[in-house]
Write a protein that holds these residues in place. Structure first.
Motif, PDB file in Angstrom:
ATOM      1  N   MET A   1     147.270  30.586 -11.209  1.00 25.16           N
ATOM      2  CA  MET A   1     146.522  31.245 -12.069  1.00 25.16           C
ATOM      3  C   MET A   1     145.458  32.178 -11.407  1.00 25.16           C
ATOM      4  SD  MET A   1     144.054  30.141 -15.117  1.00 25.16           S
ATOM      5  CE  MET A   1     143.309  31.392 -16.458  1.00 25.16           C
ATOM      6  N   LYS A   2     145.469  33.464 -11.873  1.00 29.19           N
ATOM      7  CA  LYS A   2     144.608  34.418 -11.063  1.00 29.19           C
ATOM      8  C   LYS A   2     143.240  34.461 -11.950  1.00 29.19           C
ATOM      9  CE  LYS A   2     143.597  39.085  -9.618  1.00 29.19           C
ATOM     10  NZ  LYS A   2     144.178  40.457  -9.461  1.00 29.19           N
ATOM     11  N   HIS A   3     142.003  34.190 -11.434  1.00 27.04           N
ATOM     12  CA  HIS A   3     140.911  34.026 -12.105  1.00 27.04           C
ATOM     13  C   HIS A   3     140.257  35.108 -11.895  1.00 27.04           C
ATOM     14  CE1 HIS A   3     141.141  29.472 -12.629  1.00 27.04           C
ATOM     15  NE2 HIS A   3     141.651  29.534 -11.437  1.00 27.04           N
ATOM     16  N   ILE A   4     140.343  36.019 -13.071  1.00 27.74           N
ATOM     17  CA  ILE A   4     139.612  37.284 -13.167  1.00 27.74           C
ATOM     18  C   ILE A   4     138.157  36.962 -13.654  1.00 27.74           C
ATOM     19  CG2 ILE A   4     139.560  39.332 -14.486  1.00 27.74           C
ATOM     20  CD1 ILE A   4     142.514  39.042 -15.119  1.00 27.74           C
ATOM     21  N   LYS A   5     137.224  38.057 -12.945  1.00 27.31           N
ATOM     22  CA  LYS A   5     135.907  37.938 -13.315  1.00 27.31           C
ATOM     23  C   LYS A   5     135.236  39.196 -13.486  1.00 27.31           C
ATOM     24  CE  LYS A   5     135.315  33.852  -9.877  1.00 27.31           C
ATOM     25  NZ  LYS A   5     134.605  33.263  -8.826  1.00 27.31           N
ATOM     26  N   THR A   6     135.251  39.469 -14.889  1.00 31.90           N
ATOM     27  CA  THR A   6     134.644  40.793 -15.227  1.00 31.90           C
ATOM     28  C   THR A   6     133.321  40.662 -15.566  1.00 31.90           C
ATOM     29  OG1 THR A   6     136.949  41.190 -16.325  1.00 31.90           O
ATOM     30  CG2 THR A   6     135.047  42.579 -16.933  1.00 31.90           C
ATOM     31  N   TYR A   7     132.374  41.513 -14.817  1.00 36.00           N
ATOM     32  CA  TYR A   7     131.165  41.643 -14.777  1.00 36.00           C
ATOM     33  C   TYR A   7     130.675  42.300 -16.149  1.00 36.00           C
ATOM     34  CZ  TYR A   7     126.458  43.204 -14.088  1.00 36.00           C
ATOM     35  OH  TYR A   7     124.865  43.248 -13.884  1.00 36.00           O
TER      36      TYR A   7
ATOM     37  N   GLU B   1     137.410  29.968  -9.038  1.00 28.21           N
ATOM     38  CA  GLU B   1     137.447  29.707 -10.541  1.00 28.21           C
ATOM     39  C   GLU B   1     135.972  29.660 -11.321  1.00 28.21           C
ATOM     40  OE1 GLU B   1     136.271  25.653  -9.718  1.00 28.21           O
ATOM     41  OE2 GLU B   1     137.509  27.141  -8.848  1.00 28.21           O
ATOM     42  N   GLY B   2     134.901  29.733 -10.203  1.00 24.00           N
ATOM     43  CA  GLY B   2     133.607  29.391 -10.386  1.00 24.00           C
ATOM     44  C   GLY B   2     133.071  30.877 -11.192  1.00 24.00           C
ATOM     45  N   ARG B   3     132.120  30.410 -12.205  1.00 26.15           N
ATOM     46  CA  ARG B   3     131.399  31.596 -12.748  1.00 26.15           C
ATOM     47  C   ARG B   3     129.987  31.350 -13.024  1.00 26.15           C
ATOM     48  NH1 ARG B   3     135.786  34.704 -15.311  1.00 26.15           N
ATOM     49  NH2 ARG B   3     134.496  35.953 -16.727  1.00 26.15           N
TER      50      ARG B   3
ATOM     51  N   GLU C   1     139.417  34.206 -23.074  1.00 23.51           N
ATOM     52  CA  GLU C   1     140.297  33.812 -24.055  1.00 23.51           C
ATOM     53  C   GLU C   1     141.647  32.956 -23.436  1.00 23.51           C
ATOM     54  OE1 GLU C   1     139.454  33.632 -27.199  1.00 23.51           O
ATOM     55  OE2 GLU C   1     137.726  35.096 -26.653  1.00 23.51           O
ATOM     56  N   ASP C   2     141.748  32.969 -22.075  1.00 19.97           N
ATOM     57  CA  ASP C   2     142.759  32.518 -21.406  1.00 19.97           C
ATOM     58  C   ASP C   2     142.466  30.817 -20.807  1.00 19.97           C
ATOM     59  OD1 ASP C   2     144.500  34.527 -21.381  1.00 19.97           O
ATOM     60  OD2 ASP C   2     143.669  35.407 -19.535  1.00 19.97           O
TER      61      ASP C   2
END
Length: 210
Positions: A1-7, A60-62, A127-128
């Motif tokens: 899984m690609k962990h997208i991080k949208t600011y 994965e960290g946010r 939402e994923d």
């Protein structure tokens, strides 16, 4: 899984001035900020800042932060479950834990905590994920707030419900060790049934023994 991080970033006015709520924050940017000396719920401030920088560097960290100028006065973390806890026994790639949320005492009651969560879930990629949080009364600042354990539990429930978390039952011994402890879960709109079923097996380990 690609962990997208949208600011995402928002500003809010408090009795202490303008607070910027933003994230996910890159580790190199976190390094630049000061960490308020009042952020001591989980570790001493310098140790907690180091932990946040490490989490921000995970795939994965946010980390979402609230800051007044260059001083961090609140934060919330999202990452894979602790490997020592039952929630990591099944490596579900789209299950994250809201590991900690903390706001300096002088900023509590200003809406910073709610704004941290609001900014967290502005990103569509959330939402994923199925995201859970474990609420333990021994982490709560009962003395600082003057609340009893049940009022504090209600406050935390309402805070989490503001972004779609719901109370979920579990047989996890740490949670069932005190009636005020609880598990809350937010299931993203694109989370499939397989993820939910696998997480349910983690929630109720012992029912499969009978």
């Amino acid at each position: 899984m690609k962990h997208i991080k949208t600011y995402h970033c928002m500003q809010m006015e408090t009795r202490h001035g303008t607070v910027v709520v933003e994230g996910p924050v890159l580790p190199e940017n976190l390094e630049k900020f000061d960490f308020h000396e009042g952020l001591t719920s989980f570790r001493q401030p310098d140790q907690q800042k180091k932990a946040l920088v490490e989490i921000a560097g995970l795939e994965e960290g946010r980390i979402i932060i609230a800051r007044n100028n260059n001083t961090i006065i609140g934060y919330v973390t999202y990452l894979y479950p602790d490997p020592l806890e039952r929630w990591s026994e099944d490596k579900i790639e789209n299950v994250l834990e809201l590991g900690a949320i903390e706001v300096v005492q002088s900023y509590r009651g200003t809406g910073v905590g709610k704004k941290l969560l609001e900014v967290s879930f502005m990103a569509d990629e959330m939402e994923d994920y199925l995201i859970f949080t474990t609420e333990y009364y021994w982490h709560w600042d009962l003395k600082g707030t003057g609340l009893n354990v049940w009022d504090y539990r209600k406050m935390m429930e309402n805070l989490m419900k503001s972004v779609g978390f719901e109370y979920c039952a579990t047989d996890d011994p740490e949670i069932t060790s005190h009636p005020a402890n609880c598990l809350m879960v937010r299931i993203g709109k694109r989370v499939n049934e397989e993820t939910i079923t696998r997480f349910d097996r983690l929630r109720f380990r012992y029912r499969y023994m009978y």
